[in-house]
Design a protein around this motif. Structure first.
Motif, PDB file in Angstrom:
ATOM      1  N   LEU A  24      42.198 -37.299  24.215  1.00 43.37           N
ATOM      2  CA  LEU A  24      40.960 -37.125  24.967  1.00 43.37           C
ATOM      3  C   LEU A  24      41.254 -36.810  26.431  1.00 43.37           C
ATOM      4  O   LEU A  24      40.677 -35.894  27.005  1.00 43.37           O
ATOM      5  CB  LEU A  24      40.101 -38.388  24.863  1.00 43.37           C
ATOM      6  CG  LEU A  24      38.840 -38.418  25.709  1.00 43.37           C
ATOM      7  CD1 LEU A  24      37.900 -37.293  25.317  1.00 43.37           C
ATOM      8  CD2 LEU A  24      38.153 -39.756  25.562  1.00 43.37           C
ATOM      9  N   GLU A  25      42.169 -37.557  27.034  1.00 45.16           N
ATOM     10  CA  GLU A  25      42.494 -37.342  28.444  1.00 45.16           C
ATOM     11  C   GLU A  25      43.184 -36.000  28.678  1.00 45.16           C
ATOM     12  O   GLU A  25      42.890 -35.308  29.643  1.00 45.16           O
ATOM     13  CB  GLU A  25      43.403 -38.466  28.942  1.00 45.16           C
ATOM     14  CG  GLU A  25      42.722 -39.801  29.028  1.00 45.16           C
ATOM     15  CD  GLU A  25      43.683 -40.924  29.382  1.00 45.16           C
ATOM     16  OE1 GLU A  25      44.881 -40.647  29.629  1.00 45.16           O
ATOM     17  OE2 GLU A  25      43.236 -42.078  29.391  1.00 45.16           O
ATOM     18  N   ASN A  28      40.823 -32.902  25.916  1.00 43.99           N
ATOM     19  CA  ASN A  28      39.378 -32.981  25.665  1.00 43.99           C
ATOM     20  C   ASN A  28      39.078 -32.898  24.158  1.00 43.99           C
ATOM     21  O   ASN A  28      38.176 -32.187  23.729  1.00 43.99           O
ATOM     22  CB  ASN A  28      38.633 -31.893  26.434  1.00 43.99           C
ATOM     23  CG  ASN A  28      37.184 -32.250  26.669  1.00 43.99           C
ATOM     24  OD1 ASN A  28      36.804 -33.417  26.617  1.00 43.99           O
ATOM     25  ND2 ASN A  28      36.376 -31.260  26.943  1.00 43.99           N
ATOM     26  N   ILE A  53      26.066 -31.023  22.737  1.00 45.43           N
ATOM     27  CA  ILE A  53      27.293 -30.497  23.325  1.00 45.43           C
ATOM     28  C   ILE A  53      27.661 -29.200  22.621  1.00 45.43           C
ATOM     29  O   ILE A  53      27.078 -28.851  21.598  1.00 45.43           O
ATOM     30  CB  ILE A  53      28.459 -31.505  23.194  1.00 45.43           C
ATOM     31  CG1 ILE A  53      28.656 -31.883  21.730  1.00 45.43           C
ATOM     32  CG2 ILE A  53      28.256 -32.712  24.068  1.00 45.43           C
ATOM     33  CD1 ILE A  53      29.875 -32.711  21.462  1.00 45.43           C
ATOM     34  N   LEU A  87      36.126 -29.851  22.426  1.00 50.21           N
ATOM     35  CA  LEU A  87      34.920 -29.414  23.131  1.00 50.21           C
ATOM     36  C   LEU A  87      35.238 -28.225  24.018  1.00 50.21           C
ATOM     37  O   LEU A  87      36.368 -28.052  24.472  1.00 50.21           O
ATOM     38  CB  LEU A  87      34.368 -30.557  23.981  1.00 50.21           C
ATOM     39  CG  LEU A  87      33.981 -31.832  23.243  1.00 50.21           C
ATOM     40  CD1 LEU A  87      33.417 -32.841  24.228  1.00 50.21           C
ATOM     41  CD2 LEU A  87      32.989 -31.552  22.156  1.00 50.21           C
ATOM     42  N   LYS A  89      35.153 -25.903  27.462  1.00 51.84           N
ATOM     43  CA  LYS A  89      35.388 -26.284  28.859  1.00 51.84           C
ATOM     44  C   LYS A  89      34.081 -26.640  29.543  1.00 51.84           C
ATOM     45  O   LYS A  89      33.073 -25.983  29.350  1.00 51.84           O
ATOM     46  CB  LYS A  89      36.070 -25.145  29.610  1.00 51.84           C
ATOM     47  CG  LYS A  89      37.485 -24.959  29.204  1.00 51.84           C
ATOM     48  CD  LYS A  89      38.246 -24.265  30.298  1.00 51.84           C
ATOM     49  CE  LYS A  89      39.697 -24.212  29.893  1.00 51.84           C
ATOM     50  NZ  LYS A  89      40.590 -24.463  30.958  1.00 51.84           N
ATOM     51  N   GLN A  91      32.351 -29.311  28.972  1.00 49.34           N
ATOM     52  CA  GLN A  91      31.556 -30.204  28.135  1.00 49.34           C
ATOM     53  C   GLN A  91      32.157 -31.609  28.169  1.00 49.34           C
ATOM     54  O   GLN A  91      33.369 -31.768  28.135  1.00 49.34           O
ATOM     55  CB  GLN A  91      31.523 -29.709  26.687  1.00 49.34           C
ATOM     56  CG  GLN A  91      30.847 -28.390  26.509  1.00 49.34           C
ATOM     57  CD  GLN A  91      29.346 -28.507  26.703  1.00 49.34           C
ATOM     58  OE1 GLN A  91      28.700 -29.386  26.166  1.00 49.34           O
ATOM     59  NE2 GLN A  91      28.793 -27.590  27.473  1.00 49.34           N
ATOM     60  N   LYS A  92      31.288 -32.603  28.215  1.00 53.15           N
ATOM     61  CA  LYS A  92      31.710 -34.000  28.182  1.00 53.15           C
ATOM     62  C   LYS A  92      30.857 -34.736  27.168  1.00 53.15           C
ATOM     63  O   LYS A  92      29.692 -34.411  26.969  1.00 53.15           O
ATOM     64  CB  LYS A  92      31.549 -34.669  29.543  1.00 53.15           C
ATOM     65  CG  LYS A  92      32.510 -34.185  30.591  1.00 53.15           C
ATOM     66  CD  LYS A  92      32.354 -34.957  31.870  1.00 53.15           C
ATOM     67  CE  LYS A  92      33.335 -34.460  32.912  1.00 53.15           C
ATOM     68  NZ  LYS A  92      33.201 -35.210  34.167  1.00 53.15           N
ATOM     69  N   LEU A  93      31.447 -35.726  26.547  1.00 55.37           N
ATOM     70  CA  LEU A  93      30.732 -36.547  25.568  1.00 55.37           C
ATOM     71  C   LEU A  93      30.747 -37.976  26.083  1.00 55.37           C
ATOM     72  O   LEU A  93      31.794 -38.597  26.177  1.00 55.37           O
ATOM     73  CB  LEU A  93      31.410 -36.451  24.197  1.00 55.37           C
ATOM     74  CG  LEU A  93      30.742 -37.164  23.051  1.00 55.37           C
ATOM     75  CD1 LEU A  93      29.291 -36.740  22.913  1.00 55.37           C
ATOM     76  CD2 LEU A  93      31.467 -36.878  21.765  1.00 55.37           C
ATOM     77  N   ASP A  94      29.570 -38.482  26.443  1.00 57.26           N
ATOM     78  CA  ASP A  94      29.440 -39.822  27.006  1.00 57.26           C
ATOM     79  C   ASP A  94      28.657 -40.673  26.018  1.00 57.26           C
ATOM     80  O   ASP A  94      27.469 -40.473  25.836  1.00 57.26           O
ATOM     81  CB  ASP A  94      28.725 -39.748  28.363  1.00 57.26           C
ATOM     82  CG  ASP A  94      28.728 -41.069  29.086  1.00 57.26           C
ATOM     83  OD1 ASP A  94      29.433 -42.000  28.651  1.00 57.26           O
ATOM     84  OD2 ASP A  94      28.029 -41.179  30.118  1.00 57.26           O
TER      85      ASP A  94
END
Length: 100
Positions: A24-25, A28, A53, A87, A89, A91-94
């Motif tokens: 993930l880090e 992504n 997303i 994902l 570029k 894009q984030k999943l929170d």
């Protein structure tokens, strides 16, 4: 309507491990446990609709259950399917603020 209900059932949980945190880090990439009979397109559609997303790619693999012993009895854990989701570029999943 049927696609929406199926989408909610496809994603079982997020797979949490040291490897998944590293992926993930660095890249992504999220790792999810999914239904065994779900294909890549269904997984992509479900994630895009549920979390709003954009998914770049989905890789899947099926893990066999491990044999475990409890005293003199030998049993087997259930196997499951994992999906590696990349994902796009930006894009984030929170998971904490999904409805906000």
């Amino acid at each position: 309507m049927n696609y929406i209900v199926r989408s909610l059932k496809i994603i079982i949980s997020q797979h949490i491990s040291e490897k998944s945190s590293f992926m993930l880090e660095k890249n992504n990439i999220f790792i999810f446990k999914v239904l065994k009979n779900a294909n890549k397109l269904e997984i992509k559609y479900a994630l895009e609709k549920i979390f709003d997303i954009k998914v770049k790619s989905v890789y899947t693999l099926i893990l066999k259950g491990k044999k475990k012993r409890h005293g003199k009895y030998i049993g087997k854990r259930n196997g499951y399917k994992k999906a590696y989701v990349t994902l796009k570029k930006g894009q984030k999943l929170d998971f904490i603020n999904i409805n906000k």
